[in-house]
Design an enzyme around this catalytic site. Structure first.
Site, PDB file in Angstrom:
ATOM      1  N   CYS A 133       0.833  -1.207   0.000  1.00 40.21           N
ATOM      2  CA  CYS A 133       0.000   0.000   0.000  1.00 40.21           C
ATOM      3  C   CYS A 133       0.866   1.254   0.000  1.00 40.21           C
ATOM      4  O   CYS A 133       1.431   1.642   1.034  1.00 40.21           O
ATOM      5  CB  CYS A 133      -0.916  -0.010   1.230  1.00 40.21           C
ATOM      6  N   CYS A 136      -0.382   4.075   2.234  1.00 37.39           N
ATOM      7  CA  CYS A 136      -0.190   3.808   3.659  1.00 37.39           C
ATOM      8  C   CYS A 136       1.247   4.075   4.087  1.00 37.39           C
ATOM      9  O   CYS A 136       1.493   4.622   5.167  1.00 37.39           O
ATOM     10  CB  CYS A 136      -0.537   2.350   3.980  1.00 37.39           C
ATOM     11  N   ASP A 137       2.199   3.677   3.248  1.00 39.04           N
ATOM     12  CA  ASP A 137       3.590   3.629   3.679  1.00 39.04           C
ATOM     13  C   ASP A 137       4.544   4.519   2.883  1.00 39.04           C
ATOM     14  O   ASP A 137       5.733   4.602   3.222  1.00 39.04           O
ATOM     15  CB  ASP A 137       4.103   2.183   3.600  1.00 39.04           C
TER      16      ASP A 137
END
Length: 332
Positions: A133, A136-137
């Protein structure tokens, strides 16, 4: 007992909820306790969902869909379904914390899960450089050199997004052409931070406490090489989430739930499926939403027909009892 339970909180699930709620069915929607909102919660700008000419962030779109569903009377519970019993007139849904629910119909819209490479160090280094993701990261890879594996729209979107943070982004693809849409390809090709590594597959991930390099194998020659990177984002597709219905619902050769024609009807009466869990090809937010509409309409028709049958049965029973009383009176 509920009229309808919807399992899944992506575009298919929430659209089904909107239609079911507007039909007065008071649906219960069971969203995951940790993945509520589906894949769009991990997506940045959504440019191709109708009605948003300037685009909209994935999480914002899902929030609006949930608000709309709740506005019409949908009850949303953030809990995980642990098991199902779908055969028979009463469908039973067991959850992790909220207990057991019963309904006359169920819409299964659990979407799909990230596909993994299957390498020994993939799980070990998850959260230490390996991710599925970008939204997300990506922030954690400022000024780093990273790689994205895949050749579809998701891979191009991930790579393009990651250039906001990374110094360099390699796109590793096992072929020499992409399957991504033309517009997504053009954006990636025009981005100076992106470099393509063609005809290559990742066969190893090295690093003691964090990702340090990838071992690549040339899919044409078989030769191996090392690619120094500090991060690996896997974007090679998704698998339908069907583990809850194994042995109950028929599946296709693609592993998706089998439905009748263009409908959402499964092999069990009163059980309907929608979204990516039945779609191995298109897997778009708008097609999932449309599929949710179909499921809600199919469920509404099913329940209406069921009510009609039950009403007819009651009328027939009342008539039979009346005849029996008349016969008894006549006998006296």
């Amino acid at each position: 007992m509920r009229e309808i339970i919807i399992i899944g909180s992506g575009p298919a699930g929430f659209t089904a909820a909107i239609y079911a709620a507007r039909a007065g069915l008071n649906p219960l929607l069971l969203a995951s306790s940790v993945e509520a909102g589906g894949e769009l919660m991990n997506t940045t700008e959504v440019e191709n969902f109708p009605g948003f000419p300037e685009g909209i962030q994935g999480p914002e779109l899902m929030m609006k869909l949930q608000e709309q569903a709740e506005k019409f009377g949908t009850e949303v519970i953030l809990d995980d379904v642990t098991s199902l019993h779908l055969d028979g007139d009463v469908k039973t849904v067991h959850t992790g914390y909220s207990g057991t629910f019963e309904a006359r119909s169920v819409i299964f819209a659990t979407g799909s899960a990230y596909r993994k490479l299957g390498l020994a160090d993939e799980e070990r280094l998850s959260g230490r450089g390996v991710s599925w993701c970008a939204t997300c990261d990506g922030f954690f890879f400022k000024t780093k050199t990273i790689a994205v594996v895949g050749g579809g729209d998701s891979a191009m979107e991930e790579a393009t997004f990651l250039t906001r943070f990374a110094e360099k982004v390699y796109v590793v693809h096992r072929k020499d052409t992409l399957r991504a849409s033309k517009i997504m390809q053009e954006r990636a090709f025009q981005n100076e931070k992106i470099e393509f590594v063609w005809n290559s597959e990742v066969v190893g991930i090295s690093g003691e406490n964090a990702v340090e390099a990838l071992t690549l194998r040339d899919t044409v020659s078989g030769e191996q090489s090392e690619l120094p990177v500090q991060g690996l984002f896997v974007a090679i597709g998704n698998d339908p989430r069907v583990h809850l219905v194994h042995g109950q619902l028929d599946l296709t050769v693609d592993g998706t739930i089998a439905v009748q024609g263009r409908s959402s009807k499964t092999n069990l009466a009163g059980v309907f499926a929608a979204g990516d869990v039945i779609d191995p090809d298109y897997r778009q937010a708008v097609t999932a939403a449309a599929s949710g509409t179909v499921a809600a309409l199919d469920a509404e028709q099913f329940l209406a027909a069921l009510d009609q049958v039950e009403e007819s049965s009651r009328v027939d029973l009342a008539a039979a009892l009346a005849d029996e009383v008349d016969d008894l009176v006549a006998a006296d």
